[in-house]
Design a protein around this motif. Structure first.
Motif, short mmCIF file in Angstrom:
data_model
loop_
_atom_site.label_atom_id
_atom_site.label_comp_id
_atom_site.label_asym_id
_atom_site.label_seq_id
_atom_site.Cartn_x
_atom_site.Cartn_y
_atom_site.Cartn_z
N HIS A 126 -14.49 -4.58 -9.01
CA HIS A 126 -14.47 -3.42 -9.90
C HIS A 126 -14.34 -2.12 -9.10
O HIS A 126 -13.95 -1.08 -9.65
N ASP A 127 -14.68 -2.16 -7.80
CA ASP A 127 -14.65 -0.95 -6.97
C ASP A 127 -13.51 -0.93 -5.97
O ASP A 127 -13.12 0.16 -5.52
N PHE A 128 -12.99 -2.11 -5.59
CA PHE A 128 -11.97 -2.17 -4.55
C PHE A 128 -10.76 -2.97 -5.03
O PHE A 128 -10.92 -3.96 -5.76
N LEU B 200 0.98 -2.19 1.22
CA LEU B 200 2.30 -2.50 0.70
C LEU B 200 2.25 -2.86 -0.78
O LEU B 200 3.11 -2.41 -1.56
N VAL B 201 1.25 -3.65 -1.18
CA VAL B 201 1.20 -4.17 -2.55
C VAL B 201 0.37 -3.27 -3.47
O VAL B 201 0.80 -2.95 -4.58
N GLU B 202 -0.80 -2.89 -3.00
CA GLU B 202 -1.71 -2.12 -3.86
C GLU B 202 -1.50 -0.62 -3.75
O GLU B 202 -1.89 0.14 -4.65
N GLY B 203 -0.92 -0.19 -2.63
CA GLY B 203 -0.57 1.22 -2.46
C GLY B 203 -1.64 2.02 -1.76
O GLY B 203 -2.85 1.80 -1.98
N TRP C 76 -7.08 4.60 -0.86
CA TRP C 76 -7.80 5.81 -0.50
C TRP C 76 -8.81 6.20 -1.57
O TRP C 76 -9.92 6.62 -1.28
N ALA C 77 -8.41 6.02 -2.83
CA ALA C 77 -9.32 6.35 -3.93
C ALA C 77 -10.55 5.45 -3.90
O ALA C 77 -11.68 5.91 -4.15
#
Length: 308
Positions: free
Chosen positions: A28-30, A189-192, A197-198
């Motif tokens: 839920h956080d990562f 690459l996949v998650e951006g 960073w968020a």
């Protein structure tokens, strides 16, 4: 086993079972691949600078690091992120026992006994039941990712046996040093980079606690303690305790996450645990049932007393 080692084996199973619940909480956080990279980073750093170099060839460290860390755990985290419940994930992942036997037969030329083969058939039948049930009640793709994760774990088990590391702590630390960079690259690459960073910028103390648990407690303590038991006792004595992992996983998921399981999932649980348990029984035990008990030889006839 000594009582304290029985308690340790049960504790490891409980740690690994609860691990699935905390993975679901952490997702839920990562983003899943970033979460997996952080898991191994906290194991490897700064430990790689303290334990000394591994005592096996580097090719085995890299091979197991990729199979176990990148593929097995990467697919596990992706599968749970895609919708696989924590409790069911803890059950399906036990299919690694069957994949370990298959890879051992192909790569190590180990031939399973007929009883162990029957146990594997029963366990895979349970996974098939779970697959059908999951196809009716959830995303089949997420289930397929968990099957791939179990297969990668089986391959990592065989590669670890081939490497035969003499020091479990050094081995686990250096194996854990392999996945972070590949997983971080895949995450970018996949998650951006924005999502990564968020997640890092908004990390909470609960998120830190989850990462530390799945890294230091589940990975480092769990695998090192398990290897300690395997060095002291035969694998046939230690391995059956892994059957408690889905028990703790499914019960903790029901208690902490409110997961509910269908009758088909219950039947699948019984089949998987029974199949793995059947294969874990030592061959010497089955030999006792096949060999008829020896009968004591009849006493020789007494000679008649000499007359006179």
């Amino acid at each position: 086993m000594r009582p304290r080692h029985v308690a340790l084996a049960v504790l490891i199973a409980a740690v690994w079972g609860l691990n699935f619940v905390l993975i679901e909480v952490g997702l839920h956080d990562f983003p899943p691949l970033l979460f997996c990279a952080l898991r191994f980073a906290v194991v490897a750093l700064p430990a790689v600078f303290l334990v000394g170099p591994p005592r096996v060839a580097w090719r085995w460290v890299l091979a197991v690091g990729v199979a176990l860390g990148v593929v097995k755990f990467g697919l596990l985290f992706l599968g749970m992120h895609a919708g696989m419940p924590a409790g069911l994930s803890s059950l399906v992942l036990q299919g690694q026992a069957g994949f370990t036997a298959l890879f051992a037969a192909g790569l190590l030329r180990e031939r399973p006994t007929p009883v162990r083969t029957a146990g594997l058939v029963v366990a895979f039948a349970g996974i098939a039941v779970a697959a059908v049930d999951r196809g009716l009640h959830g995303p089949a793709g997420a289930f397929a990712l968990l099957i791939g994760s179990a297969a990668a774990w089986g391959l990592a088990n065989v590669l670890t046996r081939k490497a035969a590391p003499p020091d479990a702590l050094r081995w686990m630390v250096w194996v854990s040093a392999v996945p972070p960079l590949p997983l971080l690259g895949l995450s970018l690459l996949v998650e951006g980079p924005t999502a990564d960073w968020a997640a890092l910028r908004g990390i909470s103390w609960a998120g830190v606690g989850v990462v530390l648990y799945v890294g230091l407690v589940s990975t480092l303590f769990g695998f090192v303690a398990w290897s300690h038991l395997l060095r002291r006792y035969d694998a046939s004595v230690v391995a059956p305790f892994s059957l408690l992992v889905p028990v703790f996983g499914m019960s903790s998921a029901a208690l902490l996450l409110g997961e509910r399981f269908s009758p088909a999932a219950g039947a699948a649980t019984v089949l998987v645990i029974a199949g793995i348990g059947l294969g874990a029984v030592p061959a010497t035990v089955w030999a006792r049932f096949r060999t008829p008990p020896r009968r004591d030889a009849a006493p020789a006839a007494e000679r008649p007393a000499r007359q006179g």
